[in-house]
Design a protein around this motif. Structure first.
Motif, PDB file in Angstrom:
ATOM      1  N   VAL A 133      37.644   3.684 -12.581  1.00 45.23           N
ATOM      2  CA  VAL A 133      36.193   3.852 -12.726  1.00 45.23           C
ATOM      3  C   VAL A 133      35.439   2.775 -12.093  1.00 45.23           C
ATOM      4  O   VAL A 133      35.932   1.975 -11.610  1.00 45.23           O
ATOM      5  CB  VAL A 133      36.049   3.778 -14.302  1.00 45.23           C
ATOM      6  N   PRO A 176      35.573   6.070 -19.529  1.00 42.64           N
ATOM      7  CA  PRO A 176      34.882   7.412 -18.824  1.00 42.64           C
ATOM      8  C   PRO A 176      34.215   8.430 -19.971  1.00 42.64           C
ATOM      9  O   PRO A 176      33.303   9.240 -19.712  1.00 42.64           O
ATOM     10  CB  PRO A 176      36.139   8.270 -18.087  1.00 42.64           C
ATOM     11  N   GLY A 197      28.503   6.932 -18.781  1.00 43.93           N
ATOM     12  CA  GLY A 197      28.646   7.766 -17.544  1.00 43.93           C
ATOM     13  C   GLY A 197      29.196   6.904 -16.374  1.00 43.93           C
ATOM     14  O   GLY A 197      28.728   5.740 -16.232  1.00 43.93           O
ATOM     15  N   SER A 198      30.130   7.501 -15.574  1.00 39.13           N
ATOM     16  CA  SER A 198      30.486   6.883 -14.433  1.00 39.13           C
ATOM     17  C   SER A 198      30.633   7.745 -13.050  1.00 39.13           C
ATOM     18  O   SER A 198      30.934   8.889 -12.993  1.00 39.13           O
ATOM     19  CB  SER A 198      32.174   6.876 -14.702  1.00 39.13           C
ATOM     20  N   LEU A 199      30.004   7.203 -12.043  1.00 37.94           N
ATOM     21  CA  LEU A 199      29.611   7.970 -11.043  1.00 37.94           C
ATOM     22  C   LEU A 199      30.395   7.311  -9.883  1.00 37.94           C
ATOM     23  O   LEU A 199      30.265   5.984  -9.600  1.00 37.94           O
ATOM     24  CB  LEU A 199      28.152   8.084 -10.461  1.00 37.94           C
ATOM     25  N   VAL A 245      36.229  15.028 -13.124  1.00 40.91           N
ATOM     26  CA  VAL A 245      34.955  14.778 -13.519  1.00 40.91           C
ATOM     27  C   VAL A 245      34.954  14.616 -15.073  1.00 40.91           C
ATOM     28  O   VAL A 245      35.698  15.536 -15.677  1.00 40.91           O
ATOM     29  CB  VAL A 245      33.988  15.777 -13.067  1.00 40.91           C
ATOM     30  N   ALA A 252      32.427  14.521 -18.556  1.00 38.44           N
ATOM     31  CA  ALA A 252      30.974  14.759 -18.959  1.00 38.44           C
ATOM     32  C   ALA A 252      31.044  15.417 -20.176  1.00 38.44           C
ATOM     33  O   ALA A 252      31.613  16.369 -20.381  1.00 38.44           O
ATOM     34  CB  ALA A 252      30.266  15.026 -17.766  1.00 38.44           C
ATOM     35  N   GLN A 305      32.172  19.521 -10.786  1.00 40.59           N
ATOM     36  CA  GLN A 305      30.950  19.178 -10.047  1.00 40.59           C
ATOM     37  C   GLN A 305      29.909  19.808  -9.963  1.00 40.59           C
ATOM     38  O   GLN A 305      28.784  19.303  -9.854  1.00 40.59           O
ATOM     39  CB  GLN A 305      31.645  18.716  -8.792  1.00 40.59           C
ATOM     40  N   SER A 328      33.731  11.562 -11.319  1.00 42.66           N
ATOM     41  CA  SER A 328      33.465  10.405 -12.316  1.00 42.66           C
ATOM     42  C   SER A 328      34.785   9.399 -12.331  1.00 42.66           C
ATOM     43  O   SER A 328      34.365   8.138 -12.575  1.00 42.66           O
ATOM     44  CB  SER A 328      33.509  11.260 -13.807  1.00 42.66           C
ATOM     45  N   VAL A 329      35.623   9.882 -12.241  1.00 42.35           N
ATOM     46  CA  VAL A 329      37.050   9.013 -12.029  1.00 42.35           C
ATOM     47  C   VAL A 329      37.833   9.323 -11.212  1.00 42.35           C
ATOM     48  O   VAL A 329      37.989  10.383 -10.642  1.00 42.35           O
ATOM     49  CB  VAL A 329      37.651   8.573 -13.546  1.00 42.35           C
TER      50      VAL A 329
END
Length: 337
Positions: free
Chosen positions: A58, A65, A69-71, A89, A91, A178, A189-190
């Protein structure tokens, strides 16, 4: 002395039954509260196991995660060195149901790659527009549902894949995730990895599967502490019920104890008589409670997972508690003249 104790219980059988039922209700709630705490503690580990990755890469500064939020750029995957890697991803999202929108956690994964769950029924996703949902989402295989406004066909059903006190997890192809979450195929995300991670790109860090699960428990610490407090209060109520019965029994039998002492009965045997009564009340109450919780647990909106150890720990604690609670009544035995 044992026969005398049993005879006294039969003489006061109505009280014994009523108190045992009252205690059973309290102990049944204790079973349920124990099952809730067990579910809170176990569900993130089950979900992470279902994803199947050994490590989660991450962005720096992200605690986990599922909780923040992880971008990451999609190109991050190329910089992770491990036995097998795949983008993912994670979310929050929602599914449209007849009762209204239902909150879910969306996990987008490569089809057939790391992060693909093994469904309990049906099959894993094999094409865009398909999803695998946890059984608590109450979706039928073959049903078409709307996820964040887009149609998906349910092709499989997973078990024990919930997080944050019962939010179901939905698995979809990463491209669909996505599009729904980021509107771009250049963001993830990860990065999920199998085996030992040898290297990661700058600006990222590695979390083990256990660390990810423990991070999910963070937001539930307050809820778990509250349930534990209720459990303590229930133990106090159970102690008061059994202690009061033993005390009343000691008061009513005080003349009997005096006579028994006069003909040579020892204090130890008389104390044992009261202790047997207290233990019998506790064990009968726990036994009935073990049956009641079978019907009570399904009524809770959250899953109740009563661990097997509870069926010997609760009786053991109940016996100990009954002896401590009956101590006041036992003092009456010692004072009988």
């Amino acid at each position: 002395m044992i026969l005398l104790t049993l005879r006294d219980l039969w003489f006061r059988r109505t009280r014994f039954v009523v108190v045992s039922l009252l205690g059973a209700v309290v102990f049944a709630l204790l079973f349920v509260m124990t099952g809730l705490v067990e579910q809170f503690n176990v569900e993130p580990f089950d979900t992470v196991d279902a994803v199947g990755a050994d490590a989660w890469v991450v962005a720096d500064g992200v605690s986990g995660p599922f909780t923040s939020g992880s971008l990451l750029p999609a190109a991050t995957v190329a910089g992770v060195e491990a036995e097998a890697v795949a983008p993912a991803v994670v979310a929050r999202s929602s599914i449209a149901t007849e009762e209204g929108p239902e909150e879910v956690f969306l996990i987008g994964h490569e089809i057939g790659g790391v992060g693909t769950p093994d469904p309990e029924s049906g099959r894993a996703v094999e094409a865009p527009g398909e999803l695998v949902a946890d059984s608590t989402a109450d979706l039928e295989i073959g049903e078409v549902v709307m996820v964040a406004g887009e149609p998906f066909t349910v092709v499989g059903e997973s078990e024990d894949t919930t997080v944050l006190a019962g939010i179901p997890v939905v698995f979809v192809p990463i491209a669909d995730a996505q599009a729904l979450v980021f509107g771009s195929e250049e963001v993830i995300s990860v990065v999920l990895a199998d085996g030992q991670v040898a290297a990661t790109p700058e600006g990222t860090h590695v979390m083990t599967a256990e660390e990810v699960a423990e991070d999910v428990l963070g937001p539930l610490e307050g809820a778990i502490a509250s349930v534990d407090l209720v459990r303590v209060l229930l133990w106090i109520v159970a102690a008061i019920i059994i202690g009061a019965v033993v005390y009343l029994s000691a008061l009513e039998r005080q003349r009997d104890f005096a006579v028994l002492k006069a003909i040579g009965a020892s204090d130890r045997s008389l104390l044992a008589s009261l202790a047997i009564q207290a233990v019998l009340v506790a064990l009968v109450a726990v036994g009935v409670a073990a049956i009641i919780q079978i019907f009570l647990a399904p009524a809770f909106p959250l899953r109740v997972r009563v661990p097997g150890r509870a069926f010997w720990q609760l009786p053991a604690m109940a016996v100990l508690m009954s002896l401590v609670a009956g101590a006041v009544g036992m003092r009456k035995v010692m004072r009988a003249d």
